[in-house]
Design a protein around this motif. Structure first.
Motif, PDB file in Angstrom:
ATOM      1  N   VAL A 154      90.388  75.412  86.206  1.00 42.04           N
ATOM      2  CA  VAL A 154      89.408  75.844  85.216  1.00 42.04           C
ATOM      3  C   VAL A 154      88.836  77.171  85.683  1.00 42.04           C
ATOM      4  O   VAL A 154      88.472  77.316  86.849  1.00 42.04           O
ATOM      5  CB  VAL A 154      88.270  74.811  85.058  1.00 42.04           C
ATOM      6  CG1 VAL A 154      87.197  75.315  84.122  1.00 42.04           C
ATOM      7  CG2 VAL A 154      88.816  73.471  84.581  1.00 42.04           C
ATOM      8  N   ALA A 155      88.768  78.125  84.777  1.00 42.18           N
ATOM      9  CA  ALA A 155      88.106  79.394  85.070  1.00 42.18           C
ATOM     10  C   ALA A 155      86.705  79.337  84.473  1.00 42.18           C
ATOM     11  O   ALA A 155      86.518  78.818  83.368  1.00 42.18           O
ATOM     12  CB  ALA A 155      88.884  80.557  84.479  1.00 42.18           C
ATOM     13  N   VAL A 156      85.751  79.836  85.209  1.00 38.90           N
ATOM     14  CA  VAL A 156      84.364  79.844  84.746  1.00 38.90           C
ATOM     15  C   VAL A 156      83.932  81.296  84.626  1.00 38.90           C
ATOM     16  O   VAL A 156      83.977  82.046  85.603  1.00 38.90           O
ATOM     17  CB  VAL A 156      83.444  79.079  85.720  1.00 38.90           C
ATOM     18  CG1 VAL A 156      82.018  79.072  85.203  1.00 38.90           C
ATOM     19  CG2 VAL A 156      83.952  77.659  85.941  1.00 38.90           C
ATOM     20  N   LEU A 157      83.526  81.675  83.433  1.00 37.82           N
ATOM     21  CA  LEU A 157      83.037  83.037  83.194  1.00 37.82           C
ATOM     22  C   LEU A 157      81.527  83.008  83.065  1.00 37.82           C
ATOM     23  O   LEU A 157      80.980  82.214  82.306  1.00 37.82           O
ATOM     24  CB  LEU A 157      83.628  83.601  81.900  1.00 37.82           C
ATOM     25  CG  LEU A 157      85.139  83.711  81.801  1.00 37.82           C
ATOM     26  CD1 LEU A 157      85.535  84.242  80.439  1.00 37.82           C
ATOM     27  CD2 LEU A 157      85.668  84.610  82.897  1.00 37.82           C
ATOM     28  N   GLY A 158      80.889  83.867  83.799  1.00 40.01           N
ATOM     29  CA  GLY A 158      79.448  84.008  83.685  1.00 40.01           C
ATOM     30  C   GLY A 158      79.124  85.050  82.632  1.00 40.01           C
ATOM     31  O   GLY A 158      79.740  86.108  82.575  1.00 40.01           O
ATOM     32  N   MET A 159      78.173  84.753  81.819  1.00 40.67           N
ATOM     33  CA  MET A 159      77.725  85.671  80.771  1.00 40.67           C
ATOM     34  C   MET A 159      76.248  85.991  81.015  1.00 40.67           C
ATOM     35  O   MET A 159      75.632  85.461  81.920  1.00 40.67           O
ATOM     36  CB  MET A 159      77.910  85.008  79.394  1.00 40.67           C
ATOM     37  CG  MET A 159      79.336  84.516  79.118  1.00 40.67           C
ATOM     38  SD  MET A 159      80.554  85.818  79.103  1.00 40.67           S
ATOM     39  CE  MET A 159      80.162  86.598  77.563  1.00 40.67           C
ATOM     40  N   GLY A 160      75.710  86.856  80.202  1.00 41.73           N
ATOM     41  CA  GLY A 160      74.287  87.154  80.266  1.00 41.73           C
ATOM     42  C   GLY A 160      73.870  87.792  81.580  1.00 41.73           C
ATOM     43  O   GLY A 160      74.544  88.670  82.115  1.00 41.73           O
ATOM     44  N   LYS A 161      72.775  87.318  82.125  1.00 43.93           N
ATOM     45  CA  LYS A 161      72.184  87.928  83.321  1.00 43.93           C
ATOM     46  C   LYS A 161      73.077  87.799  84.553  1.00 43.93           C
ATOM     47  O   LYS A 161      73.094  88.691  85.389  1.00 43.93           O
ATOM     48  CB  LYS A 161      70.812  87.325  83.590  1.00 43.93           C
ATOM     49  CG  LYS A 161      69.801  87.707  82.518  1.00 43.93           C
ATOM     50  CD  LYS A 161      68.404  87.339  82.953  1.00 43.93           C
ATOM     51  CE  LYS A 161      67.397  87.680  81.897  1.00 43.93           C
ATOM     52  NZ  LYS A 161      67.207  89.093  81.703  1.00 43.93           N
ATOM     53  N   ILE A 162      73.809  86.712  84.680  1.00 47.01           N
ATOM     54  CA  ILE A 162      74.689  86.562  85.845  1.00 47.01           C
ATOM     55  C   ILE A 162      75.828  87.577  85.770  1.00 47.01           C
ATOM     56  O   ILE A 162      76.220  88.154  86.771  1.00 47.01           O
ATOM     57  CB  ILE A 162      75.215  85.118  86.002  1.00 47.01           C
ATOM     58  CG1 ILE A 162      75.963  84.934  87.323  1.00 47.01           C
ATOM     59  CG2 ILE A 162      76.128  84.712  84.886  1.00 47.01           C
ATOM     60  CD1 ILE A 162      75.104  84.764  88.503  1.00 47.01           C
ATOM     61  N   ALA A 163      76.353  87.808  84.587  1.00 42.47           N
ATOM     62  CA  ALA A 163      77.453  88.763  84.418  1.00 42.47           C
ATOM     63  C   ALA A 163      76.991  90.193  84.695  1.00 42.47           C
ATOM     64  O   ALA A 163      77.743  90.993  85.250  1.00 42.47           O
ATOM     65  CB  ALA A 163      78.035  88.662  83.014  1.00 42.47           C
ATOM     66  N   ALA A 194      97.823  73.346  78.681  1.00 45.08           N
ATOM     67  CA  ALA A 194      97.562  72.444  79.808  1.00 45.08           C
ATOM     68  C   ALA A 194      97.897  71.021  79.395  1.00 45.08           C
ATOM     69  O   ALA A 194      97.623  70.595  78.270  1.00 45.08           O
ATOM     70  CB  ALA A 194      96.107  72.537  80.246  1.00 45.08           C
ATOM     71  N   ALA A 195      98.508  70.293  80.297  1.00 44.20           N
ATOM     72  CA  ALA A 195      98.920  68.925  80.005  1.00 44.20           C
ATOM     73  C   ALA A 195      97.726  68.009  79.759  1.00 44.20           C
ATOM     74  O   ALA A 195      97.835  67.039  79.026  1.00 44.20           O
ATOM     75  CB  ALA A 195      99.758  68.388  81.165  1.00 44.20           C
ATOM     76  N   ASP A 196      96.586  68.315  80.361  1.00 48.12           N
ATOM     77  CA  ASP A 196      95.418  67.442  80.252  1.00 48.12           C
ATOM     78  C   ASP A 196      94.161  68.260  79.968  1.00 48.12           C
ATOM     79  O   ASP A 196      93.341  68.487  80.859  1.00 48.12           O
ATOM     80  CB  ASP A 196      95.262  66.644  81.554  1.00 48.12           C
ATOM     81  CG  ASP A 196      94.117  65.653  81.511  1.00 48.12           C
ATOM     82  OD1 ASP A 196      93.633  65.317  80.406  1.00 48.12           O
ATOM     83  OD2 ASP A 196      93.687  65.211  82.594  1.00 48.12           O
ATOM     84  N   PRO A 197      93.975  68.698  78.702  1.00 51.04           N
ATOM     85  CA  PRO A 197      92.755  69.464  78.390  1.00 51.04           C
ATOM     86  C   PRO A 197      91.478  68.659  78.655  1.00 51.04           C
ATOM     87  O   PRO A 197      90.449  69.227  79.006  1.00 51.04           O
ATOM     88  CB  PRO A 197      92.877  69.793  76.901  1.00 51.04           C
ATOM     89  CG  PRO A 197      94.280  69.485  76.521  1.00 51.04           C
ATOM     90  CD  PRO A 197      94.846  68.568  77.541  1.00 51.04           C
ATOM     91  N   ALA A 198      91.556  67.358  78.527  1.00 49.36           N
ATOM     92  CA  ALA A 198      90.377  66.526  78.807  1.00 49.36           C
ATOM     93  C   ALA A 198      90.003  66.615  80.284  1.00 49.36           C
ATOM     94  O   ALA A 198      88.825  66.519  80.639  1.00 49.36           O
ATOM     95  CB  ALA A 198      90.637  65.080  78.402  1.00 49.36           C
ATOM     96  N   GLY A 199      90.981  66.811  81.154  1.00 48.19           N
ATOM     97  CA  GLY A 199      90.706  66.974  82.582  1.00 48.19           C
ATOM     98  C   GLY A 199      89.895  68.228  82.847  1.00 48.19           C
ATOM     99  O   GLY A 199      88.985  68.225  83.679  1.00 48.19           O
TER     100      GLY A 199
END
Length: 187
Positions: A122-131, A151-156
């Motif tokens: 999973v990639a996590v993108l920071g937006m707003g003040k953190i970005a 991805a084989a397991d989007p729920a994962g």
């Protein structure tokens, strides 16, 4: 008494008189008081570099201890930054940049603990003040989660995101790490 002439002490006095949590934190974290007393104008830049390269907060089998350590790290470093800022040793732009680095480190450590070997990355993108590296003492984390197309397991991937949010927002004996907003709307 020898430490009474330290340049950071006026900031410490201001921090503990304006925030009861700061005074309570110092009562159970005496080593932090020593770090604050020794702080100078270069402390935040040095500490940001240490945080980025340190292997602090490696998740162990004890999740509760890890989450408490994450919260204490955030609280300690934020109080250190406030004392330095209030003492006039750093301007708010420098403090904001430091708080952004601190939030990024806490986010990375929590994400590392949230991922299991069976789930997709999973990639996590920071937006707003953190970005923008404009984090403040009371900023929340505005996050967007991405996972690989097909991805084989989007729920994962969703479970990883939920776990990360839980790790950051759940209150423990040391408080919460950060508030998280993942319901961003492009507009």
């Amino acid at each position: 008494i020898a430490h009474l002439d330290r340049p950071s002490l006026p900031g410490l006095a201001r921090a503990i008189t304006s925030n009861a949590d700061a005074a309570r934190s110092l009562s159970v974290r005496p080593a932090l008081l020593e770090r604050i007393a020794a702080a100078d104008a270069s402390t935040l830049a040095k500490r940001a570099t240490e945080l980025e390269s340190a292997q602090e907060l490696v998740p162990t089998g004890d999740l509760e201890s890890f989450l408490d350590a994450l919260r204490w790290l955030r609280r300690d470093e934020q109080l250190l930054a406030a004392c330095i800022h209030f003492a006039g040793l750093a301007d708010f732009e420098e403090v904001s940049s430091f708080l952004s680095v601190l939030a990024e480190i806490c986010l990375q450590k929590a994400l590392g603990a949230a991922i299991s070997v069976r789930e997709p990355s999973v990639a996590v993108l920071g937006m707003g003040k953190i970005a923008g590296r404009e984090f403040t003492y009371f900023s929340d984390l505005d996050l967007i989660f991405l996972y690989p197309d097909g991805a084989a397991d989007p729920a994962g991937a969703a479970r990883v995101a939920q776990r990360l949010i839980q790790f950051l927002t759940t209150s423990t004996a040391a408080g919460t790490a950060y508030a998280v907003d993942s319901r961003l709307r492009p507009s």
